[in-house]
Each structure stands twice: as C-alpha cells, then as structure tokens.
Design a protein around this motif. Structure first.
Motif, PDB file in Angstrom:
ATOM      1  N   MET A   1       0.952  -1.189  -0.111  1.00 52.57           N
ATOM      2  CA  MET A   1      -0.100   0.113   0.096  1.00 52.57           C
ATOM      3  C   MET A   1       0.784   1.089  -0.103  1.00 52.57           C
ATOM      4  N   SER A   2       1.933   1.245   0.828  1.00 52.34           N
ATOM      5  CA  SER A   2       3.007   2.448   0.945  1.00 52.34           C
ATOM      6  C   SER A   2       3.605   2.561  -0.593  1.00 52.34           C
ATOM      7  N   TYR A   3       3.616   1.706  -1.202  1.00 51.70           N
ATOM      8  CA  TYR A   3       4.440   2.040  -2.636  1.00 51.70           C
ATOM      9  C   TYR A   3       3.287   2.416  -3.686  1.00 51.70           C
ATOM     10  N   ILE A   4       2.131   2.158  -3.319  1.00 50.72           N
ATOM     11  CA  ILE A   4       1.012   2.588  -4.501  1.00 50.72           C
ATOM     12  C   ILE A   4       0.667   4.106  -3.960  1.00 50.72           C
ATOM     13  N   ILE A   5       0.571   4.457  -2.677  1.00 51.70           N
ATOM     14  CA  ILE A   5       0.453   5.724  -2.213  1.00 51.70           C
ATOM     15  C   ILE A   5       1.466   6.638  -2.946  1.00 51.70           C
ATOM     16  N   LYS A   6       2.855   6.101  -2.608  1.00 55.68           N
ATOM     17  CA  LYS A   6       4.039   7.076  -3.133  1.00 55.68           C
ATOM     18  C   LYS A   6       3.942   7.219  -4.747  1.00 55.68           C
ATOM     19  N   PHE A   7       3.479   6.069  -5.383  1.00 56.97           N
ATOM     20  CA  PHE A   7       3.472   6.090  -6.953  1.00 56.97           C
ATOM     21  C   PHE A   7       2.076   7.259  -7.309  1.00 56.97           C
ATOM     22  N   ILE A   8       1.165   7.285  -6.545  1.00 51.55           N
ATOM     23  CA  ILE A   8       0.033   8.203  -6.758  1.00 51.55           C
ATOM     24  C   ILE A   8       0.420   9.510  -6.488  1.00 51.55           C
ATOM     25  N   TYR A   9       1.314   9.876  -5.430  1.00 51.76           N
ATOM     26  CA  TYR A   9       1.838  11.135  -5.029  1.00 51.76           C
ATOM     27  C   TYR A   9       2.807  11.532  -6.008  1.00 51.76           C
ATOM     28  N   GLY A  10       3.540  10.812  -6.933  1.00 54.85           N
ATOM     29  CA  GLY A  10       4.215  11.226  -7.691  1.00 54.85           C
ATOM     30  C   GLY A  10       3.597  11.903  -9.015  1.00 54.85           C
ATOM     31  N   PHE A  11       2.307  11.632  -9.189  1.00 54.45           N
ATOM     32  CA  PHE A  11       1.659  11.921 -10.237  1.00 54.45           C
ATOM     33  C   PHE A  11       0.622  13.379  -9.755  1.00 54.45           C
ATOM     34  N   VAL A  12       0.488  13.426  -8.405  1.00 54.69           N
ATOM     35  CA  VAL A  12      -0.149  14.859  -7.751  1.00 54.69           C
ATOM     36  C   VAL A  12       0.686  15.772  -7.457  1.00 54.69           C
ATOM     37  N   LEU A  13       2.047  15.736  -7.245  1.00 57.06           N
ATOM     38  CA  LEU A  13       2.916  16.692  -6.847  1.00 57.06           C
ATOM     39  C   LEU A  13       3.938  17.052  -8.016  1.00 57.06           C
ATOM     40  N   PRO A  14       4.543  18.183  -8.076  1.00 56.60           N
ATOM     41  CA  PRO A  14       5.412  18.289  -9.159  1.00 56.60           C
ATOM     42  C   PRO A  14       6.481  17.330  -9.249  1.00 56.60           C
ATOM     43  N   PRO A  15       7.298  16.976 -10.283  1.00 57.47           N
ATOM     44  CA  PRO A  15       6.964  17.293 -11.795  1.00 57.47           C
ATOM     45  C   PRO A  15       5.872  16.345 -12.318  1.00 57.47           C
ATOM     46  N   GLY A  16       5.425  15.225 -11.509  1.00 56.63           N
ATOM     47  CA  GLY A  16       4.521  14.427 -12.083  1.00 56.63           C
ATOM     48  C   GLY A  16       3.255  15.015 -12.447  1.00 56.63           C
ATOM     49  N   LEU A 216      20.383  -2.328  -9.506  1.00 58.94           N
ATOM     50  CA  LEU A 216      19.147  -1.439  -9.636  1.00 58.94           C
ATOM     51  C   LEU A 216      18.153  -2.189  -9.812  1.00 58.94           C
ATOM     52  N   PRO A 217      17.186  -2.797  -8.947  1.00 51.54           N
ATOM     53  CA  PRO A 217      15.943  -3.258  -9.210  1.00 51.54           C
ATOM     54  C   PRO A 217      14.793  -2.477  -9.664  1.00 51.54           C
ATOM     55  N   LEU A 218      13.838  -3.136 -10.331  1.00 49.57           N
ATOM     56  CA  LEU A 218      12.800  -2.599 -10.965  1.00 49.57           C
ATOM     57  C   LEU A 218      11.567  -2.583 -10.186  1.00 49.57           C
ATOM     58  N   TYR A 219      11.076  -1.644  -9.682  1.00 50.50           N
ATOM     59  CA  TYR A 219       9.738  -1.541  -9.088  1.00 50.50           C
ATOM     60  C   TYR A 219       8.980  -0.278  -9.291  1.00 50.50           C
ATOM     61  N   ALA A 220       7.730  -0.180  -8.923  1.00 52.28           N
ATOM     62  CA  ALA A 220       7.008   1.147  -9.399  1.00 52.28           C
ATOM     63  C   ALA A 220       7.323   2.607  -9.147  1.00 52.28           C
ATOM     64  N   ASN A 221       8.150   2.573  -7.994  1.00 58.96           N
ATOM     65  CA  ASN A 221       8.420   3.958  -7.743  1.00 58.96           C
ATOM     66  C   ASN A 221       9.735   4.304  -8.655  1.00 58.96           C
ATOM     67  N   GLN A 222      10.220   3.427  -9.222  1.00 58.05           N
ATOM     68  CA  GLN A 222      11.449   3.929 -10.022  1.00 58.05           C
ATOM     69  C   GLN A 222      11.103   4.415 -11.246  1.00 58.05           C
ATOM     70  N   PHE A 223       9.602   4.372 -11.434  1.00 55.54           N
ATOM     71  CA  PHE A 223       8.875   5.049 -12.662  1.00 55.54           C
ATOM     72  C   PHE A 223       7.991   6.169 -12.329  1.00 55.54           C
ATOM     73  N   THR A 224       8.155   6.530 -10.985  1.00 54.57           N
ATOM     74  CA  THR A 224       7.480   7.857 -10.892  1.00 54.57           C
ATOM     75  C   THR A 224       8.260   9.048 -10.785  1.00 54.57           C
ATOM     76  N   PRO A 225       7.603   9.980 -11.504  1.00 47.15           N
ATOM     77  CA  PRO A 225       8.353  11.343 -11.330  1.00 47.15           C
ATOM     78  C   PRO A 225       8.702  11.709 -10.205  1.00 47.15           C
ATOM     79  N   SER A 226       9.940  12.520 -10.073  1.00 47.01           N
ATOM     80  CA  SER A 226      10.567  12.835  -8.808  1.00 47.01           C
ATOM     81  C   SER A 226      11.242  13.991  -8.837  1.00 47.01           C
ATOM     82  N   THR A 227      11.666  14.733  -7.759  1.00 43.20           N
ATOM     83  CA  THR A 227      12.390  15.856  -7.770  1.00 43.20           C
ATOM     84  C   THR A 227      13.955  15.394  -7.381  1.00 43.20           C
ATOM     85  N   ASN A 228      14.232  14.280  -7.499  1.00 44.25           N
ATOM     86  CA  ASN A 228      15.582  13.871  -6.812  1.00 44.25           C
ATOM     87  C   ASN A 228      16.769  14.466  -7.574  1.00 44.25           C
ATOM     88  N   GLY A 229      16.568  14.819  -9.050  1.00 46.49           N
ATOM     89  CA  GLY A 229      17.555  15.749  -9.674  1.00 46.49           C
ATOM     90  C   GLY A 229      18.923  14.882 -10.096  1.00 46.49           C
TER      91      GLY A 229
END
Length: 246
Positions: A1-16, A216-229
């Motif tokens: 559930m925490s991963y799903i929430i983070k994934f959704i946040y990625g498209f609610v907040l900039p730059p997503g 570098l394992p692949l999981y949903a948050n690897q594909f969520t827009p982020s401001t990590n820069g």
C-alpha cells in the motif's frame, strides 16, 4: 500500500502533475489541433523520462562505475574536493556545516587518514555569498575529530573544479607532493581526474559518496516522476567531461 501511495503522489505533486497535465491537454486537443497535441505528448514524454528515478540512477551509475576505491593507498597526500556547505548553521563547535556530498567526502578522508597517516589537503572556498567556506569548515570538523592541525593544509579560494586543480597544484608543488589521493564523489570523479590530468597532475582516484547501489531492481517507484535531480546532476557532469575534451 505504501508503494501505491508513493506512486500516486508522484503524479499529484510536481513534476509528475505537469506530465499528467500535458497528457490530458494533449488528449483534449488531439482531434482539433493534432500537431500541438503531438508536441505536448513529446514534451510530456521527455519530462517524464528526465524525472523518473530510474533514468537518473542509470546515468549517475554509469559515472560512478568508472573508478573503484583502490585496495592499496599509494600516495603522499589526501586531497579532498569540496561538495557544498552552509554558511551560519549551528554546529558543535562553530557555525557552518558541510552538505551531504561534502560530509561523505570528509568521512572518507578521516578514515583514509587513520589508515595511512598522510597529510590532508582540503580544496574549496566559498562558492556563493550564502554558502560557507568549505575548507575552513572541513578543517574545524577534522580538528574536532582528532586530526592534528599540522596534518591539515588548506586551499580555500577555489569556486569550481577547474580552480580546485589550479590552486591545489600550487600547494602540491610547494610541499613536494607528487601523488595525491583524490577524494571526491564517485559521480564527480571522472571530470575531476580529467581536470587534474589537464594540469599534469597524476592522482590516485578514491571515489566516495555514491548516489546509487550497484544493483538497480525495478519497482513501481522507479518509474514515478520525482524531484531527486539525479538526471540533471549527471547531465552537468557529462557536459563538464565533454568540455574537457577540447
């Protein structure tokens, strides 16, 4: 559930949210303004690709893998390049602290010193009006960690890697040091080594401050827009490396 929430946040907040906005507008305009819609789709795709963590990690990792810490230290001085500092934040015994990059480099320098007993040359000055003098802050912190004052040398005027090299060379020649153990962030090492080579300085690279794991394992948050820069950080290094080829 925490991963799903983070994934959704990625498209609610900039730059997503900007990626999502461009896609929605492109879909709405597609029938009436096909060309504009396609341009919006391309822009959204490029923005998405530049801001997902996986892109940044792959680009940074390609830089970080170019050098590995040597098993044997064959040098006559430990040379640390600065990595950012605050000007007047509170510290244990003064004001100003090294940033994450700089603090990681300093930790490696301290451990190398304890292993080798080599003198330490700190190279970096005050880059911006609201940033601290990195060498001065690093010296204070090393002294508080038990490194003797006689073992610490400062180059505290440089503002970039090119000046690090130029000003450090003067102190290297003055003290008769010919093989500095170069400590900087792994993603920055390639550009730093090229700068020193350009000034005919033979360094032993000792990378630290890694930003990515080797796997570098692949999981949903690897594909969520982020401001990590990380992608932009890597782009800066690649541009610097490219400029040194001429």
């Amino acid at each position: 559930m925490s991963y799903i929430i983070k994934f959704i946040y990625g498209f609610v907040l900039p730059p997503g949210i900007f990626v999502l906005f461009l896609l929605i507008v492109g879909i709405l305009l597609y029938r009436r303004e096909t060309l504009i819609a396609k341009l919006l789709f391309i822009t959204a795709f490029l923005l998405y690709g530049c801001t997902i963590p996986l892109t940044g990690k792959l680009l940074i990792q390609s830089l970080e893998n170019r050098y590995t810490p040597p098993s044997q230290i064959k040098g006559d001085v430990i040379l640390m390049l600065g990595g950012g500092a605050t000007l007047d934040t509170p510290d244990f015994d003064g004001k100003g602290q090294l940033s994450g990059n700089g603090a990681n480099r300093l930790l490696t320098v301290l451990r190398l010193y304890k292993r080798t007993g080599l003198p330490i040359l700190l190279s970096s000055g005050q880059v911006f009006s609201d940033s601290g003098n990195e060498s001065e802050i690093a010296k204070r912190e090393l002294l508080s960690l038990g490194v003797p004052k006689s073992k610490i040398f400062l180059e505290n005027k440089s503002k970039n890697t090119e000046e690090n090299t130029e000003f450090s060379k003067q102190l290297l020649n003055k003290n008769g040091w010919h093989k500095p153990v170069l400590v900087t962030s792994a993603f920055h090492m390639e550009r730093a080594v090229l700068d020193f080579k350009k000034n005919n300085i033979d360094v032993l690279p000792y990378p630290t401050d890694y930003q990515t794991s080797r796997k570098l394992p692949l999981y949903a948050n690897q594909f969520t827009p982020s401001t990590n820069g990380l992608a932009f950080l890597a782009a800066k290094e690649y541009l610097g490396i490219f400029s040194l080829q001429f």
